[in-house]
Write a protein that holds these residues in place. Structure first.
Motif, PDB file in Angstrom:
ATOM      1  N   THR A  19       0.854  -1.178   0.000  1.00  0.00           N
ATOM      2  CA  THR A  19       0.000   0.000   0.000  1.00  0.00           C
ATOM      3  C   THR A  19       0.892   1.231   0.000  1.00  0.00           C
ATOM      4  O   THR A  19       1.877   1.304   0.743  1.00  0.00           O
ATOM      5  N   PRO A  20       0.588   2.206  -0.846  1.00  0.00           N
ATOM      6  CA  PRO A  20       1.409   3.408  -0.861  1.00  0.00           C
ATOM      7  C   PRO A  20       1.214   4.211   0.414  1.00  0.00           C
ATOM      8  O   PRO A  20       0.147   4.196   1.017  1.00  0.00           O
ATOM      9  N   LYS A  21       2.266   4.874   0.823  1.00  0.00           N
ATOM     10  CA  LYS A  21       2.189   5.690   2.033  1.00  0.00           C
ATOM     11  C   LYS A  21       1.277   6.881   1.770  1.00  0.00           C
ATOM     12  O   LYS A  21       1.275   7.430   0.671  1.00  0.00           O
ATOM     13  N   PRO A  22       0.509   7.271   2.760  1.00  0.00           N
ATOM     14  CA  PRO A  22      -0.340   8.442   2.555  1.00  0.00           C
ATOM     15  C   PRO A  22       0.525   9.685   2.358  1.00  0.00           C
ATOM     16  O   PRO A  22       1.540   9.854   3.025  1.00  0.00           O
ATOM     17  N   LYS A  23       0.116  10.503   1.432  1.00  0.00           N
ATOM     18  CA  LYS A  23       0.892  11.689   1.110  1.00  0.00           C
ATOM     19  C   LYS A  23       0.702  12.748   2.201  1.00  0.00           C
ATOM     20  O   LYS A  23      -0.406  13.033   2.618  1.00  0.00           O
ATOM     21  N   VAL A  24       1.825  13.304   2.634  1.00  0.00           N
ATOM     22  CA  VAL A  24       1.808  14.325   3.675  1.00  0.00           C
ATOM     23  C   VAL A  24       1.556  15.672   3.006  1.00  0.00           C
ATOM     24  O   VAL A  24       2.221  16.013   2.026  1.00  0.00           O
ATOM     25  N   PRO A  25       0.590  16.432   3.505  1.00  0.00           N
ATOM     26  CA  PRO A  25       0.327  17.737   2.894  1.00  0.00           C
ATOM     27  C   PRO A  25       1.497  18.691   3.100  1.00  0.00           C
ATOM     28  O   PRO A  25       2.187  18.638   4.119  1.00  0.00           O
ATOM     29  N   GLU A  26       1.720  19.544   2.110  1.00  0.00           N
ATOM     30  CA  GLU A  26       2.790  20.541   2.198  1.00  0.00           C
ATOM     31  C   GLU A  26       2.321  21.706   3.052  1.00  0.00           C
ATOM     32  O   GLU A  26       1.407  22.431   2.688  1.00  0.00           O
ATOM     33  N   LYS A  27       2.936  21.847   4.193  1.00  0.00           N
ATOM     34  CA  LYS A  27       2.621  22.942   5.096  1.00  0.00           C
ATOM     35  C   LYS A  27       3.923  23.567   5.563  1.00  0.00           C
ATOM     36  O   LYS A  27       4.965  22.932   5.552  1.00  0.00           O
ATOM     37  N   SER A  28       3.821  24.806   6.005  1.00  0.00           N
ATOM     38  CA  SER A  28       5.004  25.452   6.567  1.00  0.00           C
ATOM     39  C   SER A  28       5.228  24.928   7.986  1.00  0.00           C
ATOM     40  O   SER A  28       4.358  24.287   8.579  1.00  0.00           O
ATOM     41  N   SER A  29       6.391  25.246   8.523  1.00  0.00           N
ATOM     42  CA  SER A  29       6.699  24.777   9.873  1.00  0.00           C
ATOM     43  C   SER A  29       5.748  25.403  10.900  1.00  0.00           C
ATOM     44  O   SER A  29       5.359  24.740  11.869  1.00  0.00           O
ATOM     45  N   ALA A  30       5.357  26.649  10.668  1.00  0.00           N
ATOM     46  CA  ALA A  30       4.432  27.308  11.601  1.00  0.00           C
ATOM     47  C   ALA A  30       3.075  26.601  11.604  1.00  0.00           C
ATOM     48  O   ALA A  30       2.458  26.420  12.672  1.00  0.00           O
ATOM     49  N   GLU A  31       2.610  26.178  10.431  1.00  0.00           N
ATOM     50  CA  GLU A  31       1.323  25.468  10.358  1.00  0.00           C
ATOM     51  C   GLU A  31       1.403  24.117  11.059  1.00  0.00           C
ATOM     52  O   GLU A  31       0.466  23.715  11.764  1.00  0.00           O
ATOM     53  N   TRP A  32       2.532  23.399  10.885  1.00  0.00           N
ATOM     54  CA  TRP A  32       2.697  22.110  11.567  1.00  0.00           C
ATOM     55  C   TRP A  32       2.763  22.308  13.081  1.00  0.00           C
ATOM     56  O   TRP A  32       2.242  21.491  13.838  1.00  0.00           O
ATOM     57  N   LYS A  33       3.404  23.382  13.514  1.00  0.00           N
ATOM     58  CA  LYS A  33       3.505  23.648  14.941  1.00  0.00           C
ATOM     59  C   LYS A  33       2.129  23.919  15.533  1.00  0.00           C
ATOM     60  O   LYS A  33       1.791  23.416  16.613  1.00  0.00           O
ATOM     61  N   GLU A  34       1.326  24.709  14.816  1.00  0.00           N
ATOM     62  CA  GLU A  34      -0.038  24.986  15.269  1.00  0.00           C
ATOM     63  C   GLU A  34      -0.870  23.702  15.320  1.00  0.00           C
ATOM     64  O   GLU A  34      -1.645  23.486  16.254  1.00  0.00           O
ATOM     65  N   ASP A  35      -0.697  22.835  14.302  1.00  0.00           N
ATOM     66  CA  ASP A  35      -1.419  21.561  14.302  1.00  0.00           C
ATOM     67  C   ASP A  35      -1.018  20.698  15.488  1.00  0.00           C
ATOM     68  O   ASP A  35      -1.858  20.056  16.124  1.00  0.00           O
ATOM     69  N   ALA A  36       0.278  20.674  15.800  1.00  0.00           N
ATOM     70  CA  ALA A  36       0.758  19.868  16.927  1.00  0.00           C
ATOM     71  C   ALA A  36       0.178  20.394  18.241  1.00  0.00           C
ATOM     72  O   ALA A  36      -0.272  19.608  19.084  1.00  0.00           O
ATOM     73  N   LYS A  37       0.157  21.712  18.412  1.00  0.00           N
ATOM     74  CA  LYS A  37      -0.426  22.290  19.626  1.00  0.00           C
ATOM     75  C   LYS A  37      -1.910  21.980  19.726  1.00  0.00           C
ATOM     76  O   LYS A  37      -2.417  21.620  20.793  1.00  0.00           O
ATOM     77  N   ARG A  38      -2.613  22.137  18.617  1.00  0.00           N
ATOM     78  CA  ARG A  38      -4.056  21.891  18.604  1.00  0.00           C
ATOM     79  C   ARG A  38      -4.351  20.432  18.937  1.00  0.00           C
ATOM     80  O   ARG A  38      -5.223  20.135  19.770  1.00  0.00           O
ATOM     81  N   LEU A  39      -3.604  19.513  18.316  1.00  0.00           N
ATOM     82  CA  LEU A  39      -3.833  18.087  18.571  1.00  0.00           C
ATOM     83  C   LEU A  39      -3.484  17.711  20.009  1.00  0.00           C
ATOM     84  O   LEU A  39      -4.154  16.868  20.620  1.00  0.00           O
ATOM     85  N   LYS A  40      -2.461  18.339  20.563  1.00  0.00           N
ATOM     86  CA  LYS A  40      -2.089  18.069  21.953  1.00  0.00           C
ATOM     87  C   LYS A  40      -3.200  18.542  22.891  1.00  0.00           C
ATOM     88  O   LYS A  40      -3.565  17.842  23.843  1.00  0.00           O
TER      89      LYS A  40
END
Length: 122
Positions: A45-66
């Motif tokens: 199975t192919p790996k799911p493609k990771v969306p292209e986001k900036s580091s700030a967007e990933w940081k916000e996602d990590a905080k939100r998910l936490k």
């Protein structure tokens, strides 16, 4: 083809073409002689493609998910944040290197002109 090559009935010019054809046939069949069937390919199975986001967007996602309580997903987002941060740093370094190379090229032109002037007047 192999029998013709072994008997020497093929000249040197056609030898390369026949060998390439034989290798191409063996690669497509998966064997050296080309008589056996190709091995079955396992389905992965192919790996799911990771969306292209900036580091700030990933940081916000990590905080939100936490904050939502999804610790595993937050850790994954944090990993993506670190990769994005490294990619951004690498891109910034590349821009700096290109600027430095361009300034060196400009200095080379000036230096060559100075060499010509020095050799003319001395």
């Amino acid at each position: 083809m192999l029998e013709e090559i072994q008997k020497g009935a093929v000249d040197d010019e056609n030898m390369d073409a026949m060998l390439e054809a034989m290798f191409a046939a063996s690669e497509s069949n998966g064997t050296a002689t080309g008589t056996a069937a190709a091995p079955k390919k396992s389905k992965t199975t192919p790996k799911p493609k990771v969306p292209e986001k900036s580091s700030a967007e990933w940081k916000e996602d990590a905080k939100r998910l936490k904050n939502e309580g999804s610790v595993n997903e937050a850790l994954v987002a944090l990993g993506h944040y670190k990769k994005a941060l490294a990619n951004e740093a690498q891109a910034e370094e590349l821009v700096q290197r290109k600027e430095l190379c361009q300034s060196i090229r400009n200095e080379i032109l000036i230096a060559n002109e100075q060499i010509m002037c020095f050799s003319f007047y001395c």
